[in-house]
Design a protein around this motif. Structure first.
Motif, PDB file in Angstrom:
ATOM      1  N   THR A   3       0.840  -1.179   0.000  1.00  0.00           N
ATOM      2  CA  THR A   3       0.000   0.000   0.000  1.00  0.00           C
ATOM      3  C   THR A   3       0.881   1.235   0.000  1.00  0.00           C
ATOM      4  O   THR A   3       2.110   1.137   0.113  1.00  0.00           O
ATOM      5  CB  THR A   3      -0.895   0.032   1.254  1.00  0.00           C
ATOM      6  N   ARG A   4       0.241   2.394  -0.087  1.00  0.00           N
ATOM      7  CA  ARG A   4       1.007   3.632  -0.008  1.00  0.00           C
ATOM      8  C   ARG A   4       1.721   3.739   1.337  1.00  0.00           C
ATOM      9  O   ARG A   4       2.836   4.247   1.406  1.00  0.00           O
ATOM     10  CB  ARG A   4       0.102   4.839  -0.240  1.00  0.00           C
ATOM     11  N   LEU A  43       2.836   1.814  -7.071  1.00  0.00           N
ATOM     12  CA  LEU A  43       3.405   2.036  -5.744  1.00  0.00           C
ATOM     13  C   LEU A  43       4.899   2.294  -5.814  1.00  0.00           C
ATOM     14  O   LEU A  43       5.431   3.105  -5.058  1.00  0.00           O
ATOM     15  CB  LEU A  43       3.115   0.853  -4.831  1.00  0.00           C
TER      16      LEU A  43
END
Length: 139
Positions: A3-4, A43
């Motif tokens: 994820t970020r 990402l």
């Protein structure tokens, strides 16, 4: 978990390393980031932008943080706190991330990697960075 937030964690590791041991080749950092993002191109690109941007603007960021932290020079700060502040300030000042989100993400990093006082300290400094940006005030 790709994820970020995970990208920010990897970037924080690379910023930490650059702080204590400058000189890593940019391609090596990018390869490390790419491997940790498990092939997720968006990402990897996000993380690369954070890393490169934070390093490119580090002097400006450090000057602003230095003006906003009374009785704390950057060299006296814990290395992890200093780099969380740099990353958060970069996102607030130069990134596309909304300021409140940048602060929330910095606090998550501080809670996980800093000491018990890190979140409060980082919140206070980044809140000042955000307020100064919104008002156009110099620190």
């Amino acid at each position: 978990m790709a994820t970020r937030r995970r990208a920010r964690e990897i970037v924080l590791q690379l910023l930490y390393e650059a702080d204590v041991n400058p000189g890593r080749e940019p391609e090596s950092s990018y390869a490390f980031l790419r491997s940790r993002m498990q092939g997720r191109k968006a990402l990897t690109k996000f993380g690369d932008q954070l890393l490169v941007g934070t390093l490119e603007h580090r002097q400006q960021i450090d000057e602003q943080i230095g003006k906003l932290t009374t009785n704390w020079s950057l060299s006296r700060m814990a290395i992890i706190d200093r780099n969380i502040l740099r990353l958060g300030a970069y996102e607030i000042l130069f990134g596309d991330t909304p300021g409140s989100v940048a602060i929330t993400e910095a606090l998550a990093l501080a809670s996980r990697y800093g000491d018990k006082n890190s979140p409060r300290f980082i919140n206070g400094v980044l809140d000042k960075v955000l307020k100064n940006k919104r008002t156009g005030a110099a620190p």
